[in-house]
Design an enzyme around this catalytic site. Sequence first.
Site, PDB file in Angstrom:
ATOM      1  N   THR A  77     -21.174  -3.702  10.840  1.00  0.00           N
ATOM      2  CA  THR A  77     -21.167  -3.069  12.165  1.00  0.00           C
ATOM      3  C   THR A  77     -21.352  -4.163  13.206  1.00  0.00           C
ATOM      4  OG1 THR A  77     -21.985  -0.947  11.426  1.00  0.00           O
ATOM      5  CG2 THR A  77     -22.596  -1.583  13.659  1.00  0.00           C
TER       6      THR A  77
ATOM      7  N   GLY B 244     -22.658   8.553  13.067  1.00  0.00           N
ATOM      8  CA  GLY B 244     -23.826   7.683  12.939  1.00  0.00           C
ATOM      9  C   GLY B 244     -24.458   7.338  14.276  1.00  0.00           C
TER      10      GLY B 244
ATOM     11  N   THR C  19     -27.895  -1.994  14.081  1.00  0.00           N
ATOM     12  CA  THR C  19     -27.053  -1.776  12.914  1.00  0.00           C
ATOM     13  C   THR C  19     -27.957  -1.325  11.770  1.00  0.00           C
ATOM     14  OG1 THR C  19     -25.536  -2.815  11.336  1.00  0.00           O
ATOM     15  CG2 THR C  19     -27.263  -4.208  12.221  1.00  0.00           C
TER      16      THR C  19
ATOM     17  N   GLY D 206     -27.897   4.540   9.742  1.00  0.00           N
ATOM     18  CA  GLY D 206     -27.687   5.315  10.960  1.00  0.00           C
ATOM     19  C   GLY D 206     -28.581   6.527  11.087  1.00  0.00           C
TER      20      GLY D 206
END
Length: 289
Positions: free
Chosen positions: A150, A180, A200, A203
Amino acid sequence: MMEAVRRGAAILRGGGSALDAVVASVVALEDDPLFNAGYGSVLTTEGSVEMDAGVMAAWPAQGRRGAFETGAGAVAAVRRVKNPVVLARAIMEHTGHVLMAGAGAEQFARKLGIPLCRNADLISERALRRWRSGMARGALESRAERPHGTVGAAAIDARGRMAAAVSTGGVTGKMPGRVGDCAVIGAGVFAERLGAACATGDGEAIITTALCRQAVGALEGASAQRAAGRAIARLIAARRAEAGIILVDRAGQIGYAHNAQSMQVGIFDSAGRFRHVWAAPIAPPARRR
Ligand code: ASP
């Protein structure tokens, strides 16, 4: 990653805004198949790409000393947008909404002339290979193989405006429709008068602990580095989850912390230096649930 930092830095050096800089950096990462965002995103159980992204900015209010204004935009589960972060910004700037999802968000992108593509155009060979091997081993449903990658950026510009942006394909093996933290303002991204942050990691835990909101709030009376560390420590205590965070405060101090296997940070600072950091985890990676 450093190329993405350079793009953002060039904007800041040229007197551009923190928002322009973070969006430019995230676009560069979305376009690179090495990262789990935009082209190269991980695949759902059904083998398609569904992406989330968010941006938030805070800027000094004109004529009101010490006051800040904020704006935020996010997209969830978009399947046909080449650069979800660009659409998230457009939602912030051109609608009265904060979060748009799926087909409606894509229709709005088309109206604004933001490039759409086929879902297949977002699937890299590497993502497909990993998805196939995960499916063959039944690993996806067990969530045993969460790839990382991410992307996010946080910045402050010469006029004291702050911004953060984040973008992801989510987690491998997610059900279609799962959204997320990157689409949830306060969770995967947040900015207000004290600073700007993006995250990151897991989530679901980032959403339920409002991680970025917590971290920015912790800047009251703490350094950026300490606020980042505290936010991750709190997430570990509350959820035994895995996450990473980067943030910048209104003095331009940078903070980052994580408890993942690895997290890399690219930094451009006001002295004009570029740095690439393999950040050491503050605790061992959380065990997968
Ligand atoms: N936070 C992302 C999500 O849960 C995934 C990640 O950062 O690895 O969608």
